[in-house]
Design a protein around this motif. Structure first.
Motif, PDB file in Angstrom:
ATOM      1  N   ALA A  96      55.381  68.514  69.404  1.00 17.46           N
ATOM      2  CA  ALA A  96      55.482  69.880  69.824  1.00 17.46           C
ATOM      3  C   ALA A  96      56.361  70.531  68.696  1.00 17.46           C
ATOM      4  N   LYS A 150      54.105  71.288  65.463  1.00 14.06           N
ATOM      5  CA  LYS A 150      52.980  72.185  65.750  1.00 14.06           C
ATOM      6  C   LYS A 150      53.854  73.376  66.311  1.00 14.06           C
ATOM      7  N   GLN A 151      55.131  73.565  66.412  1.00 18.63           N
ATOM      8  CA  GLN A 151      55.549  74.778  67.008  1.00 18.63           C
ATOM      9  C   GLN A 151      54.920  75.042  68.413  1.00 18.63           C
ATOM     10  N   ASP A 152      54.334  74.040  69.015  1.00 16.90           N
ATOM     11  CA  ASP A 152      53.463  74.341  70.229  1.00 16.90           C
ATOM     12  C   ASP A 152      53.845  73.284  71.195  1.00 16.90           C
ATOM     13  N   SER A 189      52.496  73.124  74.352  1.00 18.34           N
ATOM     14  CA  SER A 189      51.196  73.243  75.356  1.00 18.34           C
ATOM     15  C   SER A 189      50.599  72.027  75.610  1.00 18.34           C
ATOM     16  N   ASP A 190      50.951  70.955  75.214  1.00 12.01           N
ATOM     17  CA  ASP A 190      50.321  69.745  75.416  1.00 12.01           C
ATOM     18  C   ASP A 190      50.179  69.357  77.001  1.00 12.01           C
ATOM     19  N   GLN A 246      55.849  78.467  78.332  1.00 10.20           N
ATOM     20  CA  GLN A 246      55.554  79.564  77.501  1.00 10.20           C
ATOM     21  C   GLN A 246      57.064  79.966  76.919  1.00 10.20           C
ATOM     22  N   ASN A 302      57.590  77.629  73.907  1.00  9.74           N
ATOM     23  CA  ASN A 302      56.629  78.065  72.682  1.00  9.74           C
ATOM     24  C   ASN A 302      57.041  79.388  71.840  1.00  9.74           C
ATOM     25  N   ASP A 303      57.586  80.439  72.854  1.00 13.56           N
ATOM     26  CA  ASP A 303      58.168  81.546  72.175  1.00 13.56           C
ATOM     27  C   ASP A 303      59.306  81.272  71.497  1.00 13.56           C
ATOM     28  N   LYS A 310      58.508  79.056  68.126  1.00 13.45           N
ATOM     29  CA  LYS A 310      58.039  80.009  67.285  1.00 13.45           C
ATOM     30  C   LYS A 310      59.030  80.856  66.491  1.00 13.45           C
TER      31      LYS A 310
END
Lengths: 448, 295
Positions: free
Chosen positions: A234, A237-239, A241-242, A436, A439-440, A443
């Motif tokens: 995560a 990938k800077q994510d 959401s997995d 969310q 993630n924000d 990033k």
């Protein structure tokens, strides 16, 4: 003419007196710093005054006492060196540390957490002095323990302990209520309901400080997925959401809503949570190996100490993680200021404290720590049950997480994550909003 | 001495040191703060200018800032509507008691202000604890057990519990200032009103309160600024939690500076903080100034 001269003299006098009074403050500082600089070349005949910044404020028991004793021994052996210790608890420590960094005025020796959110920028910006790796060949640091203190192959700090999370529990409370230690996280809800009727919480956790909640969330991810890989991915990938992370967040909130934590979760610091546990108001206490001294600390009742047990955080039903996949990392350690005028003496002090026969041997024998160095030679056979259980958890670990999620990103990510996980635990936000937020934040604040 | 005071150069040299200290202590930090507020400085490393970016982010994209401001306003309003009328009433009653009892009550009500905020904050955390707390035990004892809750951890009650603690801590100050004002009121006007047949209510409503107006204005202004500046009690009780439910501006900017390491952003918050404090004070003073009675 005479009166005019008097008036001039009078006004000049007032100006000089007031200005001198103001300047007096800064001249004191100047004297202090020049005195401190007198031993810069490490000459043993010259007086050297070192400043030492510690996160162990209790200097009369536990690790704080051990640290103080080793400093005192060092100054006895090096009579030209004096050490002024300043110590604060973790949160105020971190805040004051940042003030020192902002003023570019770090103490000669300071405690650091070998984690990106705390130490990476310090190493990158050149605030920590490089240490000579060759000096530590005989220190037997455990494999990987220096990683968080290194950057681009250079070493900037040394770890004190091997940190890992565990579940402390009061075996008497469980047995008195016909309960067994949990086999999986799905046992928690039923246990909590049974204990609630007697006014006892299942879990005590330092929710106000937020970081224990963050590590607990990370532990649940490990137990559900078998490793910390999904969290590392995560960050890459800077994510976040997995679906596995969303599932872990949903399960985390479900447990929290089922009432496993103490009611005062948002106002209890770690010390408050430990107090609830020690007073028999909570059956379990989620913390790290650093709390192993509860088994030997006279401040706790004998009854409590006798019934204190520890186990690895249980597995998750349907999860691929094993009991032996644990949250483990090398957190706290020491570094030396790159700007220190007494760098040689400061490095000498750090090296002295962390000599295997000092911190490791004494800390282990006193039941205070699980060291970051090889310590099997110091096993005495008189270890407490808690010590033995903790060693067993660490030595049988099939995987360790590395730095917890909240400390793996930037300082802003840490703040955002910890606030969000507290909101998740108290039901203020839903799991998808939690993801969310992560993630924000990741990033907007990538690790530099 | 008169010659000295009429000499402009002498005046300059006498004023200069104080003015220099004032500049170093107030103006330069303030301008430096404005400058840092326009940067992305993290407390170390290079400083990059971002100009108004921090300010626009705070005003248009930072919900925590607005929660903090809303909480500060809520505290200010509740302080003025609840704490101050009660403090004024108690000050009036204590001033009427007289003798040793007057001194005793005055001291008793002021005691919380003498005790360290750290002590009183932690004391209230203990009182409000759902496990050990006296408040929940008391509610149960008087048959109001259904009201029991985790006062400072429950997102619906946390802000009100916190505001109650802050009002309790500041009650003594508010009362003492009103008490001093009441004690300083001219007695001849009171006597004249009594002679003209004014009863106690008339004395309070038509004489005491109008004469106290300057004191009330000062006291409310201080209360307003204190509400915006509130930091210690929040930090020592909830630290803004759960989540950011009980966040206040001073605590938020402290967190941004020293936890999130966003010194530039925190400085921008502090600049806006000063502007808001000044604006609120001006508005309050303006609204209370009309038909003020000069004593």
């Amino acid at each position: 003419m005479v009166k005019k001269s008097i008036s001039r003299a009078l006004s000049l006098f007032l100006a000089v007196v007031l200005t001198a009074a103001v300047a007096g403050c800064s001249s004191n500082n100047g004297a202090a710093s020049s005195g401190a600089a007198s031993g810069a070349n490490g000459d043993s005949s010259k007086k050297v005054a070192l400043t030492f910044f510690s996160n162990l404020p209790d200097r009369s028991t536990g690790q704080g006492l051990l640290e103080q004793q080793l400093i005192d021994n060092f100054t006895k052996e090096n009579t030209n060196v004096s050490v002024t210790v300043q110590s604060l608890q973790d949160d105020p420590y971190k805040q004051k540390f940042k003030t020192y960094v902002a003023a570019n005025n770090l103490p000669d020796v300071f405690m650091v957490w070998g984690q990106p959110s705390f130490f990476q920028s310090i190493m990158e910006q050149g605030y920590a002095a490089e240490l000579n790796k060759g000096d530590y060949d005989s220190y037997d640091f455990l494999p990987g323990s220096l990683d968080g203190f290194s950057l681009n192959g250079k070493l900037y700090g040394l770890p004190r302990n091997s940190d890992f999370m565990a579940l402390f529990y009061n075996s008497k409370i469980l047995s008195d209520n016909g309960l067994q230690p949990p086999q999986s996280t799905s046992d928690f809800t039923a246990m909590a309901q049974k204990l609630k009727a007697k006014g006892i919480s299942l879990f005590a956790i330092g929710g106000q400080e937020k970081w224990p909640l963050a590590i607990l969330w990370n532990d649940m991810v490990v137990k559900e997925t078998g490793s910390d890989k999904v969290v590392r991915d995560a960050f890459t990938k800077q994510d976040f959401s997995d679906p596995k992370l969303l599932q872990a967040s949903t399960d985390f909130q479900k447990l929290a809503k089922s009432g496993i934590f103490q009611a005062s979760i948002s106002t209890d610091k770690t010390a408050d949570a430990q107090n609830l546990f020690a007073q028999g108001k909570a059956a379990m206490y989620y913390s790290g190996e650093w709390d192993m001294s509860m088994a030997t600390n006279d401040a706790f009742s004998e009854d409590f100490r006798k019934n204190l047990k520890v186990m690895a955080f249980p597995t998750a039903e349907g999860g691929s993680g094993k009991l032996t996949d644990i949250m483990g990392w090398n957190g706290g350690g020491y570094a030396v200021s790159a700007k220190s005028p007494n760098k040689d003496a400061a490095v000498k002090l750090v090296n002295y404290i962390l000599k295997p026969e000092n911190w490791t041997k004494s800390g282990w024998e006193q039941g205070l720590i699980v060291p970051a160095q090889k310590f099997t030679d110091y096993m005495t056979g008189k270890e407490t049950e808690v010590q033995k259980s903790l060693v067993n958890i660490l030595s049988t670990a099939t995987s360790t997480s590395g730095t917890p999620v909240n400390d793996s990103g930037s300082a802003q990510f840490k703040t955002d994550f910890e606030t969000a996980v507290q909101e998740l635990a108290t039901g203020m936000i839903k799991p998808d909003k939690f993801i969310q937020t992560l993630n924000d934040s990741v990033k907007a604040n990538p690790v530099s | 001495m008169h010659r000295v005071l009429s000499n402009k150069r002498a005046i300059f040299w006498m004023v200069f040191p104080g003015f220099a200290v004032f500049c170093f202590a107030v103006f330069i930090p303030l301008f430096y703060s404005v400058f840092l507020g326009m940067t992305d400085w993290r407390g170390y490393g290079e400083i990059h200018m971002v100009w108004a970016q921090n300010f626009s982010k705070i005003l248009f994209h930072d919900p925590v800032f607005w929660i903090s401001l809303k909480n500060a306003l809520l505290l200010a309003v509740l302080t003025m509507l609840i704490q101050h009328p009660v403090a004024l009433l108690f000050a009036y009653l204590i001033a009427k008691v007289g003798g040793k009892r007057e001194k005793l009550f005055r001291t008793l009500f002021f005691v919380p202000c003498v005790i360290s905020t750290v002590v009183t904050s932690r004391m209230w955390v203990a009182f409000l604890s759902p496990t050990y707390g006296l408040v929940n035990h008391f509610l149960k004892a008087v048959g109001l057990g259904f009201l029991q809750t985790d006062w400072l951890s429950n997102q619906r009650t946390a802000i009100y519990a916190l505001i109650f603690v802050i009002m309790w801590q500041g009650f003594g100050w508010a009362m003492l200032i009103y008490y001093s004002g009441i004690k300083g009121l001219p007695k001849d006007i009171m006597e004249a009103a009594k002679v003209d047949g004014a009863n106690r209510f008339n004395l309070l409503w038509h004489i005491t309160l109008p004469l106290l107006r300057p004191v009330i204005v000062v006291n409310l202004t201080v209360a307003l600024i204190s509400s915006f500046k509130q930091m210690e009690t929040i930090f020592l009780t909830t630290n803004g939690g759960p989540g950011n439910t009980t966040q206040f501006i001073a605590n938020y900017l402290y967190t941004e500076a020293f936890s999130a390491q966003k010194y530039g952003y925190a400085n921008a918050i502090s600049v806006l903080f000063v502007v808001i404090c000044i604006l609120a004070t001006v508005i309050l003073n303006h609204s209370l100034k009309r038909d003020a009675i000069e004593s």
